[in-house]
Design an enzyme around this catalytic site. Structure first.
Site, PDB file in Angstrom:
ATOM      1  N   TYR A  27       1.257 -26.401 -52.881  1.00 56.09           N
ATOM      2  CA  TYR A  27       1.714 -25.825 -54.153  1.00 56.09           C
ATOM      3  C   TYR A  27       1.224 -24.373 -54.291  1.00 56.09           C
ATOM      4  O   TYR A  27       1.632 -23.670 -55.212  1.00 56.09           O
ATOM      5  CB  TYR A  27       1.231 -26.650 -55.355  1.00 56.09           C
ATOM      6  CG  TYR A  27       1.688 -28.095 -55.370  1.00 56.09           C
ATOM      7  CD1 TYR A  27       2.726 -28.537 -54.557  1.00 56.09           C
ATOM      8  CD2 TYR A  27       1.074 -29.031 -56.202  1.00 56.09           C
ATOM      9  CE1 TYR A  27       3.128 -29.859 -54.566  1.00 56.09           C
ATOM     10  CE2 TYR A  27       1.482 -30.364 -56.215  1.00 56.09           C
ATOM     11  CZ  TYR A  27       2.508 -30.772 -55.384  1.00 56.09           C
ATOM     12  OH  TYR A  27       2.903 -32.086 -55.397  1.00 56.09           O
ATOM     13  N   GLN A 162       1.869 -42.488 -54.326  1.00 54.55           N
ATOM     14  CA  GLN A 162       2.592 -41.618 -55.254  1.00 54.55           C
ATOM     15  C   GLN A 162       4.049 -41.506 -54.810  1.00 54.55           C
ATOM     16  O   GLN A 162       4.331 -41.043 -53.701  1.00 54.55           O
ATOM     17  CB  GLN A 162       1.940 -40.227 -55.303  1.00 54.55           C
ATOM     18  CG  GLN A 162       2.592 -39.355 -56.363  1.00 54.55           C
ATOM     19  CD  GLN A 162       2.030 -37.948 -56.488  1.00 54.55           C
ATOM     20  OE1 GLN A 162       2.782 -36.982 -56.447  1.00 54.55           O
ATOM     21  NE2 GLN A 162       0.722 -37.822 -56.638  1.00 54.55           N
ATOM     22  N   SER A 189       7.845 -36.828 -60.778  1.00 55.83           N
ATOM     23  CA  SER A 189       9.104 -36.520 -61.476  1.00 55.83           C
ATOM     24  C   SER A 189       9.381 -37.510 -62.608  1.00 55.83           C
ATOM     25  O   SER A 189      10.507 -37.992 -62.743  1.00 55.83           O
ATOM     26  CB  SER A 189      10.282 -36.493 -60.499  1.00 55.83           C
ATOM     27  OG  SER A 189      10.023 -35.611 -59.436  1.00 55.83           O
ATOM     28  N   LEU A 191       9.865 -37.084 -65.568  1.00 54.96           N
ATOM     29  CA  LEU A 191      10.813 -36.573 -66.554  1.00 54.96           C
ATOM     30  C   LEU A 191      12.155 -36.242 -65.906  1.00 54.96           C
ATOM     31  O   LEU A 191      13.034 -35.658 -66.535  1.00 54.96           O
ATOM     32  CB  LEU A 191      10.240 -35.321 -67.235  1.00 54.96           C
ATOM     33  CG  LEU A 191       8.912 -35.527 -67.972  1.00 54.96           C
ATOM     34  CD1 LEU A 191       8.355 -34.198 -68.449  1.00 54.96           C
ATOM     35  CD2 LEU A 191       9.102 -36.481 -69.144  1.00 54.96           C
ATOM     36  N   TRP A 199      15.919 -28.262 -54.130  1.00 57.03           N
ATOM     37  CA  TRP A 199      15.275 -29.493 -53.626  1.00 57.03           C
ATOM     38  C   TRP A 199      15.599 -30.746 -54.414  1.00 57.03           C
ATOM     39  O   TRP A 199      15.127 -31.829 -54.075  1.00 57.03           O
ATOM     40  CB  TRP A 199      13.763 -29.310 -53.506  1.00 57.03           C
ATOM     41  CG  TRP A 199      13.069 -28.937 -54.798  1.00 57.03           C
ATOM     42  CD1 TRP A 199      12.971 -27.686 -55.326  1.00 57.03           C
ATOM     43  CD2 TRP A 199      12.408 -29.809 -55.724  1.00 57.03           C
ATOM     44  NE1 TRP A 199      12.295 -27.733 -56.529  1.00 57.03           N
ATOM     45  CE2 TRP A 199      11.929 -29.015 -56.790  1.00 57.03           C
ATOM     46  CE3 TRP A 199      12.155 -31.194 -55.754  1.00 57.03           C
ATOM     47  CZ2 TRP A 199      11.226 -29.537 -57.884  1.00 57.03           C
ATOM     48  CZ3 TRP A 199      11.453 -31.715 -56.844  1.00 57.03           C
ATOM     49  CH2 TRP A 199      10.996 -30.893 -57.891  1.00 57.03           C
ATOM     50  N   ASN A 252       3.854 -33.874 -74.162  1.00 55.72           N
ATOM     51  CA  ASN A 252       3.790 -34.933 -73.146  1.00 55.72           C
ATOM     52  C   ASN A 252       2.503 -35.743 -73.220  1.00 55.72           C
ATOM     53  O   ASN A 252       2.372 -36.752 -72.543  1.00 55.72           O
ATOM     54  CB  ASN A 252       3.958 -34.330 -71.746  1.00 55.72           C
ATOM     55  CG  ASN A 252       5.322 -33.706 -71.558  1.00 55.72           C
ATOM     56  OD1 ASN A 252       6.249 -34.014 -72.301  1.00 55.72           O
ATOM     57  ND2 ASN A 252       5.450 -32.813 -70.588  1.00 55.72           N
TER      58      ASN A 252
HETATM   59  P1  A2P Z   1       8.728 -26.649 -68.413  1.00 54.20           P
HETATM   60  O1  A2P Z   1       7.679 -26.347 -67.417  1.00 54.20           O
HETATM   61  O2  A2P Z   1       9.471 -25.454 -68.852  1.00 54.20           O
HETATM   62  O3  A2P Z   1       8.207 -27.483 -69.566  1.00 54.20           O
HETATM   63  P2  A2P Z   1       8.971 -33.552 -63.883  1.00 54.20           P
HETATM   64  O4  A2P Z   1       7.611 -33.758 -64.478  1.00 54.20           O
HETATM   65  O5  A2P Z   1       9.827 -34.774 -63.915  1.00 54.20           O
HETATM   66  O6  A2P Z   1       8.926 -32.892 -62.541  1.00 54.20           O
HETATM   67  O7  A2P Z   1       9.769 -32.536 -64.854  1.00 54.20           O
HETATM   68  C1  A2P Z   1       9.387 -31.205 -64.931  1.00 54.20           C
HETATM   69  C2  A2P Z   1      10.447 -30.433 -65.645  1.00 54.20           C
HETATM   70  O8  A2P Z   1      10.638 -30.909 -66.975  1.00 54.20           O
HETATM   71  C3  A2P Z   1      10.081 -28.984 -65.760  1.00 54.20           C
HETATM   72  O9  A2P Z   1      11.272 -28.236 -65.578  1.00 54.20           O
HETATM   73  C4  A2P Z   1       9.586 -28.839 -67.192  1.00 54.20           C
HETATM   74  O10 A2P Z   1       9.865 -27.551 -67.680  1.00 54.20           O
HETATM   75  C5  A2P Z   1      10.394 -29.879 -67.924  1.00 54.20           C
HETATM   76  N1  A2P Z   1       9.657 -30.501 -69.033  1.00 54.20           N
HETATM   77  C6  A2P Z   1       8.361 -30.838 -69.076  1.00 54.20           C
HETATM   78  N2  A2P Z   1       8.063 -31.452 -70.231  1.00 54.20           N
HETATM   79  C7  A2P Z   1       9.203 -31.523 -70.936  1.00 54.20           C
HETATM   80  C8  A2P Z   1       9.543 -32.049 -72.225  1.00 54.20           C
HETATM   81  N3  A2P Z   1       8.639 -32.638 -72.977  1.00 54.20           N
HETATM   82  N4  A2P Z   1      10.836 -31.931 -72.631  1.00 54.20           N
HETATM   83  C9  A2P Z   1      11.763 -31.334 -71.863  1.00 54.20           C
HETATM   84  N5  A2P Z   1      11.502 -30.829 -70.641  1.00 54.20           N
HETATM   85  C10 A2P Z   1      10.233 -30.918 -70.176  1.00 54.20           C
END
Ligand code: A2P
Length: 282
Positions: A27, A162, A189, A191, A199, A252
């Site tokens: 990362y 994971q 992932s 969310l 990717w 979150n």
């Molecule tokens: P950002 O960094 O602008 O908040 P995952 O955890 O599934 O990989 O998802 C990450 C993505 O979801 C990132 O693009 C992040 O953008 C976005 N994200 C994170 N928290 C939220 C939330 N509570 N609502 C909407 N989008 C979110």
């Protein structure tokens, strides 16, 4: 991540109450994560033992003799004495060397023959040396887990695996297998990813637009994101949501003041599409 944004985000996360931080050498921001943790310790906000840092062994470092030096490099970047969890990031090995994604003249990945069980033994040695409190794996399927679990002379089994896990990819079979073997599933992932087309398989619809998640959220005055995270933790899946936005980092974390009914859990489970966002075609 843009320079400094990871540092700021981890500090906000720690202030918010997060303690589990999921990182990796690849990362390229471990120095910022380490700095954030050390600054928060210096402030007196937390102690080192309050933090649970997960680091990852990259594909080019599978040969057993590379495992410990690779972890030591991560610790040096973090400026920490140990990681709480060290995991094999992917079950396939790439040719060792400076190229993170080694490719031949035709643009094809150059793989490397290593014995995952030998890699695992080197991981066990890292735990014995106190460099990692626990060891685990990532992106392993059942057969790959069984290879480790059935290894003659196994000293420590993986504590966690994971993998991608969320309402559209619920992993029922792997989750059950891991439950039986006392292996924690850490869902990445959770969310539905950032939908970065370089990717992510974006043919699967955006998770957070899902009508069921949104309708359930409305009932509890929560967002679809909070419902998705709550769903995972309520079925025993650890979540590692990613955000670099202070408001969403806080959002979150607000998932411990409500719970989903059994009926709602079933409704969300039924959303499973068995399609991955993160296909890892390599
Ligand atoms: P950002 O960094 O602008 O908040 P995952 O955890 O599934 O990989 O998802 C990450 C993505 O979801 C990132 O693009 C992040 O953008 C976005 N994200 C994170 N928290 C939220 C939330 N509570 N609502 C909407 N989008 C979110």
């Amino acid at each position: 991540t843009p320079k400094g944004s990871c540092l700021e985000s981890v500090k906000i996360a720690i202030d918010t109450g997060y303690r589990h931080i999921d990182g990796a050498f690849v990362y390229y921001n471990e120095h910022e994560v380490g700095q954030a943790i050390r600054e928060k310790i210096a402030e007196g906000k937390i102690k080192r033992e309050d933090i649970f840092y997960c680091g990852k062994l990259w594909n080019t470092c599978h040969p057993p003799e590379l495992v410990r030096p690779t972890l030591e490099k991560t610790l040096k970047i973090l400026q920490l004495d140990y990681v709480d969890l060290y995991i094999i990031e992917l079950p396939m090995a790439f040719k060792p060397g400076d190229a993170i994604y080694p490719k031949d003249e035709n643009g094809k990945f150059i793989y490397h023959d290593t014995d995952l069980c030998a890699t695992w033994e080197a991981m066990e040695a890292c735990k014995d040396a106190g460099l990692a409190k626990s060891i685990g794996v990532s992106n392993f399927n059942r057969r790959q887990l069984e290879m480790i679990l059935n290894k003659p002379g196994l000293k420590y089994k993986p504590v966690s695996n994971q993998v991608e896990c969320h309402p559209y990819f619920t992993q029922p079979k792997l989750l059950e297998f891991c439950r039986q073997h006392d292996i924690v599933i850490v869902g990445y992932s959770p969310l539905g990813t950032s939908r970065d087309e370089t990717w992510v398989n974006v043919s699967s619809p955006p998770l957070l637009k899902d009508p069921v998640l949104n309708a359930i959220g409305k009932k509890y005055n929560k967002t679809a994101a909070q419902v998705a995270l709550r769903f995972s933790i309520q079925r025993g899946v650890v979540v590692i949501p990613k955000s670099f936005n202070p408001q969403r980092i806080r959002e979150n974390f607000q998932i411990f003041d409500f719970s989903l009914t059994e009926k709602e859990m079933k409704e969300i489970e039924a959303l499973n599409k068995n399609v991955r966002y993160v296909e890892l075609l390599m």
